[in-house]
Scaffold this motif. Structure first.
Motif, PDB file in Angstrom:
ATOM      1  N   GLU A   1      -3.477  11.055  13.769  1.00  0.00           N
ATOM      2  CA  GLU A   1      -4.312  12.256  13.690  1.00  0.00           C
ATOM      3  C   GLU A   1      -3.527  13.428  13.098  1.00  0.00           C
ATOM      4  O   GLU A   1      -4.044  14.210  12.298  1.00  0.00           O
ATOM      5  N   ALA A   2      -2.254  13.543  13.489  1.00  0.00           N
ATOM      6  CA  ALA A   2      -1.417  14.614  12.954  1.00  0.00           C
ATOM      7  C   ALA A   2      -1.207  14.433  11.449  1.00  0.00           C
ATOM      8  O   ALA A   2      -1.271  15.400  10.677  1.00  0.00           O
ATOM      9  N   ALA A   3      -0.962  13.189  11.036  1.00  0.00           N
ATOM     10  CA  ALA A   3      -0.752  12.915   9.612  1.00  0.00           C
ATOM     11  C   ALA A   3      -2.025  13.182   8.810  1.00  0.00           C
ATOM     12  O   ALA A   3      -1.966  13.744   7.705  1.00  0.00           O
ATOM     13  N   MET A   4      -3.166  12.793   9.353  1.00  0.00           N
ATOM     14  CA  MET A   4      -4.433  13.028   8.661  1.00  0.00           C
ATOM     15  C   MET A   4      -4.723  14.536   8.583  1.00  0.00           C
ATOM     16  O   MET A   4      -5.243  15.025   7.585  1.00  0.00           O
ATOM     17  N   GLY A   5      -4.360  15.249   9.650  1.00  0.00           N
ATOM     18  CA  GLY A   5      -4.568  16.700   9.643  1.00  0.00           C
ATOM     19  C   GLY A   5      -3.718  17.368   8.582  1.00  0.00           C
ATOM     20  O   GLY A   5      -4.178  18.269   7.870  1.00  0.00           O
ATOM     21  N   GLN A   6      -2.479  16.924   8.449  1.00  0.00           N
ATOM     22  CA  GLN A   6      -1.591  17.484   7.430  1.00  0.00           C
ATOM     23  C   GLN A   6      -2.114  17.187   6.038  1.00  0.00           C
ATOM     24  O   GLN A   6      -2.068  18.037   5.150  1.00  0.00           O
ATOM     25  N   ALA A   7      -2.620  15.947   5.855  1.00  0.00           N
ATOM     26  CA  ALA A   7      -3.158  15.569   4.544  1.00  0.00           C
ATOM     27  C   ALA A   7      -4.373  16.412   4.205  1.00  0.00           C
ATOM     28  O   ALA A   7      -4.564  16.825   3.065  1.00  0.00           O
ATOM     29  N   GLY A   8      -5.195  16.665   5.227  1.00  0.00           N
ATOM     30  CA  GLY A   8      -6.389  17.471   5.001  1.00  0.00           C
ATOM     31  C   GLY A   8      -6.046  18.904   4.608  1.00  0.00           C
ATOM     32  O   GLY A   8      -6.651  19.482   3.702  1.00  0.00           O
TER      33      GLY A   8
ATOM     34  N   ILE B   1      -2.008   6.978  17.889  1.00  0.00           N
ATOM     35  CA  ILE B   1      -3.206   7.744  17.516  1.00  0.00           C
ATOM     36  C   ILE B   1      -2.844   9.210  17.295  1.00  0.00           C
ATOM     37  O   ILE B   1      -3.306   9.844  16.335  1.00  0.00           O
ATOM     38  N   ASP B   2      -2.000   9.756  18.151  1.00  0.00           N
ATOM     39  CA  ASP B   2      -1.572  11.146  17.990  1.00  0.00           C
ATOM     40  C   ASP B   2      -0.855  11.341  16.645  1.00  0.00           C
ATOM     41  O   ASP B   2      -1.080  12.336  15.941  1.00  0.00           O
ATOM     42  N   LEU B   3       0.007  10.393  16.289  1.00  0.00           N
ATOM     43  CA  LEU B   3       0.735  10.478  15.026  1.00  0.00           C
ATOM     44  C   LEU B   3      -0.214  10.359  13.827  1.00  0.00           C
ATOM     45  O   LEU B   3      -0.067  11.076  12.825  1.00  0.00           O
TER      46      LEU B   3
ATOM     47  N   CYS C   1       0.839  -1.208   0.000  1.00  0.00           N
ATOM     48  CA  CYS C   1       0.000   0.000   0.000  1.00  0.00           C
ATOM     49  C   CYS C   1       0.876   1.262   0.000  1.00  0.00           C
ATOM     50  O   CYS C   1       0.880   2.015   0.981  1.00  0.00           O
ATOM     51  N   PRO C   2       1.616   1.492  -1.080  1.00  0.00           N
ATOM     52  CA  PRO C   2       2.491   2.671  -1.113  1.00  0.00           C
ATOM     53  C   PRO C   2       1.724   3.991  -1.043  1.00  0.00           C
ATOM     54  O   PRO C   2       2.308   5.022  -0.713  1.00  0.00           O
ATOM     55  N   ASP C   3       0.416   3.955  -1.347  1.00  0.00           N
ATOM     56  CA  ASP C   3      -0.405   5.167  -1.297  1.00  0.00           C
ATOM     57  C   ASP C   3      -1.295   5.213  -0.058  1.00  0.00           C
ATOM     58  O   ASP C   3      -2.319   5.911  -0.048  1.00  0.00           O
ATOM     59  N   ALA C   4      -0.919   4.475   0.976  1.00  0.00           N
ATOM     60  CA  ALA C   4      -1.710   4.462   2.215  1.00  0.00           C
ATOM     61  C   ALA C   4      -1.880   5.880   2.750  1.00  0.00           C
ATOM     62  O   ALA C   4      -1.002   6.735   2.586  1.00  0.00           O
ATOM     63  N   ASP C   5      -3.015   6.128   3.397  1.00  0.00           N
ATOM     64  CA  ASP C   5      -3.293   7.457   3.950  1.00  0.00           C
ATOM     65  C   ASP C   5      -2.305   7.814   5.058  1.00  0.00           C
ATOM     66  O   ASP C   5      -1.903   8.972   5.197  1.00  0.00           O
ATOM     67  N   VAL C   6      -1.950   6.810   5.861  1.00  0.00           N
ATOM     68  CA  VAL C   6      -1.001   7.016   6.959  1.00  0.00           C
ATOM     69  C   VAL C   6      -0.061   5.818   7.008  1.00  0.00           C
ATOM     70  O   VAL C   6      -0.490   4.678   6.841  1.00  0.00           O
ATOM     71  N   LYS C   7       1.221   6.091   7.246  1.00  0.00           N
ATOM     72  CA  LYS C   7       2.207   5.020   7.383  1.00  0.00           C
ATOM     73  C   LYS C   7       2.974   5.201   8.692  1.00  0.00           C
ATOM     74  O   LYS C   7       3.488   6.293   8.951  1.00  0.00           O
ATOM     75  N   LEU C   8       3.034   4.130   9.461  1.00  0.00           N
ATOM     76  CA  LEU C   8       3.833   4.129  10.684  1.00  0.00           C
ATOM     77  C   LEU C   8       4.908   3.059  10.559  1.00  0.00           C
ATOM     78  O   LEU C   8       4.663   1.991   9.992  1.00  0.00           O
TER      79      LEU C   8
ATOM     80  N   LEU D   1       7.847   5.316  15.097  1.00  0.00           N
ATOM     81  CA  LEU D   1       7.368   5.199  16.470  1.00  0.00           C
ATOM     82  C   LEU D   1       8.222   4.166  17.184  1.00  0.00           C
ATOM     83  O   LEU D   1       8.126   2.968  16.902  1.00  0.00           O
ATOM     84  N   ASP D   2       9.079   4.623  18.079  1.00  0.00           N
ATOM     85  CA  ASP D   2       9.944   3.728  18.861  1.00  0.00           C
ATOM     86  C   ASP D   2       9.227   3.407  20.166  1.00  0.00           C
ATOM     87  O   ASP D   2       8.975   4.287  20.984  1.00  0.00           O
ATOM     88  N   THR D   3       8.901   2.133  20.362  1.00  0.00           N
ATOM     89  CA  THR D   3       8.131   1.712  21.537  1.00  0.00           C
ATOM     90  C   THR D   3       9.003   1.113  22.638  1.00  0.00           C
ATOM     91  O   THR D   3       8.477   0.541  23.583  1.00  0.00           O
ATOM     92  N   THR D   4      10.322   1.262  22.517  1.00  0.00           N
ATOM     93  CA  THR D   4      11.227   0.624  23.485  1.00  0.00           C
ATOM     94  C   THR D   4      10.839   0.935  24.927  1.00  0.00           C
ATOM     95  O   THR D   4      10.811   0.043  25.781  1.00  0.00           O
ATOM     96  N   ASN D   5      10.524   2.195  25.205  1.00  0.00           N
ATOM     97  CA  ASN D   5      10.227   2.611  26.572  1.00  0.00           C
ATOM     98  C   ASN D   5       8.747   2.892  26.804  1.00  0.00           C
ATOM     99  O   ASN D   5       8.377   3.585  27.759  1.00  0.00           O
TER     100      ASN D   5
END
Length: 213
Positions: A203-210, A199-201, A120-127, A184-188
């Motif tokens: 929402e931020a990505a969707m806001g930028q796209a909008g 979710i924060d990331l 999905c190279p055209d995915a709306d959000v990528k993490l 997103l580094d989840t080590t800690n």
């Protein structure tokens, strides 16, 4: 809406993907389970995991209803999956299934190794979800101990390092962070903190796209 989540083994991407899918009312696909099931069926049919034709045959006959098989979660099956995933023939068979799953309404969250780069190279959000090998080994060890698998944490760490090496260096669709993916580094982070961060990331990505639209 398509959300692509990639990352190495035991980074927490699968658990995050399920929660994110539930949060947004989307479908979820753990692409790793497809390769685990192909490995399972290749072995069950007496095939060799390194035999691309045998593995591709198993992929073409894969019964999606069996992806919940508990046997797929054993450490040996994870190692086996990374072997069959190296075969371009296997990836080609599974490519259409994954892409069609993503495109079906109302949308989907897919997690794997090459979702944002290939499927999905055209995915709306990528993490891109990651953690240190040591932390990933600790998590996987605790998971396996809970289901009664006798294995040491050092053995799990060795397995994870082998899988990382194989996944990053395979010739087709290697594990890598897409250029437009957010790290997103989840080590800690525990799962709740990681979910909130994800979710924060998103929402931020969707806001930028909008705003860009």
């Amino acid at each position: 809406m398509i959300i692509a989540i990639d990352g190495p083994a035991a980074s927490g991407k699968g658990t995050l993907a399920k929660r994110i899918a539930a949060h947004y009312g989307l479908r979820h696909l753990d692409s790793g389970s497809l390769y685990r099931a192909v490995a399972r069926d290749t072995l069950a049919g007496g095939g060799d995991l390194t035999d691309a034709r045998a593995a591709a045959g198993a992929a073409s006959r894969l019964d999606i209803a069996t992806l919940g098989d508990p046997a797929l979660r054993t450490p040996g099956m994870g190692e086996a999956a990374s072997v069959v995933a190296k075969h371009p023939e296997v990836r080609a068979v599974l490519f259409d299934y994954q892409r069609n799953f993503a495109r079906a309404k109302p949308g989907a969250v897919l997690d794997g190794r090459d979702i944002g780069t290939v499927i999905c190279p055209d995915a709306d959000v990528k993490l891109f979800v990651t953690a240190t090998p040591e932390e990933r080994a600790r998590r996987r060890y605790l998971e396996l101990r809970q289901i009664g698998v006798a294995i040491s944490e050092d053995e799990v760490l060795d397995d994870i390092r082998r899988r990382d090496e194989r996944d990053r260096n395979r010739s087709v669709a290697p594990l890598r962070q897409a250029e437009d993916a957010v790290l997103l580094d989840t080590t800690n982070l525990d799962i709740d903190a990681a979910f909130k961060a994800a979710i924060d990331l998103i929402e931020a990505a969707m806001g930028q796209a909008g705003r860009a639209g």
